[in-house]
Write an enzyme that holds these catalytic residues in place. Structure first.
Site, short mmCIF file in Angstrom:
data_model
loop_
_atom_site.label_atom_id
_atom_site.label_comp_id
_atom_site.label_asym_id
_atom_site.label_seq_id
_atom_site.Cartn_x
_atom_site.Cartn_y
_atom_site.Cartn_z
CG ASP A 166 -1.97 1.03 1.25
OD1 ASP A 166 -3.12 0.72 1.60
OD2 ASP A 166 -1.66 2.19 0.92
CG ASP A 172 -2.98 3.48 -2.31
OD1 ASP A 172 -4.06 2.85 -2.29
OD2 ASP A 172 -2.47 3.98 -1.30
CD GLU A 173 -5.60 -1.37 -0.20
OE1 GLU A 173 -6.00 -2.23 0.57
OE2 GLU A 173 -6.18 -0.29 -0.37
N1 DCP Z 1 -8.83 8.18 -0.81
C1 DCP Z 1 -9.95 8.97 -0.99
N2 DCP Z 1 -10.92 9.03 0.00
C2 DCP Z 1 -10.79 8.28 1.13
C3 DCP Z 1 -9.66 7.44 1.29
C4 DCP Z 1 -8.70 7.42 0.30
O1 DCP Z 1 -10.07 9.65 -2.00
N3 DCP Z 1 -11.73 8.32 2.07
C5 DCP Z 1 -7.80 8.17 -1.86
C6 DCP Z 1 -6.66 9.11 -1.49
C7 DCP Z 1 -5.55 8.23 -1.05
C8 DCP Z 1 -5.80 6.95 -1.84
O2 DCP Z 1 -7.21 6.89 -2.02
O3 DCP Z 1 -4.27 8.79 -1.30
C9 DCP Z 1 -5.29 5.71 -1.14
O4 DCP Z 1 -5.99 5.49 0.07
P1 DCP Z 1 -5.30 4.93 1.37
O5 DCP Z 1 -6.40 4.55 2.30
O6 DCP Z 1 -4.30 3.91 1.01
O7 DCP Z 1 -4.59 6.20 2.01
P2 DCP Z 1 -3.21 6.86 1.68
O8 DCP Z 1 -2.44 6.11 0.67
O9 DCP Z 1 -3.44 8.28 1.33
O10 DCP Z 1 -2.45 6.83 3.07
P3 DCP Z 1 -1.84 5.58 3.85
O11 DCP Z 1 -2.07 4.37 2.99
O12 DCP Z 1 -0.39 5.92 4.03
O13 DCP Z 1 -2.57 5.53 5.14
MG MG Z 2 -2.22 4.03 0.83
#
Ligand code: DCP
Ligand code: MG
Length: 358
Positions: free
Chosen positions: A10, A105-106
Site C-alpha cells: 500500500d 495504490d494497493e
Molecule cells: N482516498 C480517498 N478518500 C478516502 C480514502 C482514500 O479519496 N476516504 C484516496 C486518497 C488516497 C488513496 O485513495 O491517497 C489511497 O488510500 P489509502 O487509504 O491507502 O490512504 P493513503 O495512501 O493516502 O495513506 P496511507 O495508505 O499511508 O494511510
Molecule cells: Mg495508501
C-alpha cells in the site's frame, strides 16, 4: 497444498505523496488533497505531516483547516495519480504469481512460487519496496503473511515506509490484541455495535464459541470468528496463469570474464527453473539478454522440442547462447534470462514474450 505466501502493498499517503514528489517545495509540509482553501469539500488524503495535527481522509476541509491552520490544500489531479498507479502495478506484476489490485495504490500479491527467485517472501517484499522507491520516487508499506487479511493488517502496522512480516507461528499473537476494526468488513457502525457488546479485540472474538459467534455477530459472524482464529482461505484473484518468467542482474561493476558471466547466467536460469518447477510450469523458449558496458543490448533465444523446467539443461543452453555473443570480449553490465512460450492450454497462438512481460 503448500502454505501460501502473500504480500499486501500500500502506497503511503498516496495522492499527497505524488504532489510532494512533483512539487518539492511541498515536501516536509502539511499537505491535504481534495477540498478548497476556502474550507469547502472533503479531504481525500493528507501527508503524514498533516496527520500529526489530526487531519484524516474523509474529513471536511473546514475541520482539517481548524486542526491545522497552515495546511496546504490542493485540488485532486487524478491523471497523475493514475499514471503513478500504472507504474506501481507494472512493478508488482513482475513479482507475483497472481496480483489482485484493491485500489489505485494497493494490491495483494501471491508470491508462493518465489517468482523472482529471491528465496523468501520477505526479501521479495524488500525488493518491491526498493524498486517502487527507485522507479516512482514514492514510498510504500508492505505486509507479509500466509493469510490475506493478516498481510493487509501488517502493511498498515508500520506506516509510512514500513515492512512487517508475520510468520505463521506468530499470527495469533499478532492479531489478538488488535482492535476488531481490523477485521475485514467491520466498518465503524459494526465496530460500535460489537464494542457495545464487550468485544473490543480480535482476541475477544476468537474466544467466543463458534456457535456463539454466529448467533451474536450475525451474517459475518462465522467469517470473523474464523479470521480471529487465524483462518482465511481466500486466494489472490486476478489474472490467469503466467505466460513467462524472467530475471536479470546488474553487476555493481562491469564484468569481462566469460567464465564468471557464464556462472552468473547459469544461476539465474537454475533459479527461474526452480520457480517454474514449484509452480508446475514448463517453457518452450529460453531467451538470454546481455547489456554491454556501453548499454548496447543483445538477446539470443532457443526454442526446445519439448517444453521443459530442467534447470541444468537450460543452463547449458544459456551458456551456449552467451558464448555466441561478444560477452567476455566486451565488458558486460547486465545479464538476463527468461523462459517463455509456456506449455499450458491457451486459445490462439502464443507469442514468445520478452523481458518484463508475460
Ligand atoms: N482516498 C480517498 N478518500 C478516502 C480514502 C482514500 O479519496 N476516504 C484516496 C486518497 C488516497 C488513496 O485513495 O491517497 C489511497 O488510500 P489509502 O487509504 O491507502 O490512504 P493513503 O495512501 O493516502 O495513506 P496511507 O495508505 O499511508 O494511510
Ligand atoms: Mg495508501
Amino acid at each position: 497444498m503448500a502454505e501460501r505466501k502473500i504480500i499486501h502493498v500500500d502506497m503511503d499517503a498516496f495522492y499527497a505523496s505524488v504532489e510532494q514528489r512533483d512539487r518539492p517545495h511541498l515536501r516536509g509540509k502539511p499537505v491535504a488533497v481534495g477540498g478548497t482553501p476556502e474550507g469547502r469539500g472533503v479531504v481525500a488524503t493528507a501527508s503524514y505531516e498533516a496527520r500529526a495535527f489530526g487531519v484524516r481522509s474523509a474529513m471536511s476541509a473546514r475541520t482539517a483547516l481548524r486542526l491545522c491552520p497552515d495546511l496546504i490544500l490542493l485540488p485532486t489531479d487524478f491523471a497523475r495519480y493514475r499514471a503513478a498507479s500504472r507504474q506501481f502495478m507494472a512493478i508488482l506484476e513482475r513479482y507475483a504469481d497472481a496480483l489482485e489490485p484493491l485500489a489505485l495504490d494497493e494490491a495483494y500479491l501471491d508470491v508462493s512460487s518465489d517468482p523472482v527467485g529471491l528465496g523468501t517472501a520477505t526479501d521479495t517484499a524488500k525488493a518491491i519496496r526498493a524498486e517502487v522507491q527507485q522507479t516512482l520516487g514514492l514510498t510504500c508499506s508492505a505486509g507479509v503473511s500466509h493469510l490475506k487479511f493478516v498481510a493487509k493488517i501488517a502493511s498498515g502496522f508500520r506506516k509510512p515506509d514500513g515492512l512487517t512480516v508475520v510468520p505463521p507461528s506468530r499470527v495469533l499473537a499478532f492479531i489478538r490484541p488488535l482492535s476488531i476494526t481490523n477485521l475485514w468488513g467491520v466498518g465503524p457502525s459494526t465496530a460500535a455495535r460489537l464494542q457495545a457488546s464487550g468485544l473490543k479485540t480480535i482476541g475477544d472474538v476468537a474466544d467466543l464459541g463458534e456457535v456463539e459467534a454466529i448467533t451474536r455477530l450475525g451474517r459475518n459472524g462465522l467469517a470473523w470468528w474464523r479470521m480471529a482464529n487465524g483462518r482465511d482461505d481466500r486466494t489472490i484473484g486476478g489474472r490467469g496463469p503466467r505466460k513467462s518468467r524472467s530475471a536479470e542482474r546488474t553487476f555493481p561493476e562491469d564484468r569481462a570474464d566469460l567464465d564468471e558471466l557464464t556462472a552468473d547466467l547459469r544461476t539465474l536460469v537454475v533459479r527461474l527453473a526452480e520457480s517454474m518447477r514449484a509452480a508446475d510450469e514448463k517453457a518452450r523458449t529460453l531467451t538470454i539478454k546481455v547489456r554491454f558496458a556501453d548499454f548496447e543490448t543483445v538477446s539470443r533465444s532457443r526454442t526446445f522440442d519439448t517444453p521443459t523446467q530442467d534447470g541444468a539443461m537450460a543452463g547449458d543452453v544459456a551458456a551456449e547462447l552467451l558464448a555466441s555473443t561478444e560477452a567476455g570480449d566486451r565488458a558486460v553490465r547486465l545479464l538476463g534470462a527468461g523462459f517463455s512460450n509456456f506449455d499450458q492450454p491457451t486459445t490462439g497462438p502464443q507469442l514468445p514474450l520478452p523481458f518484463g512481460e508475460r
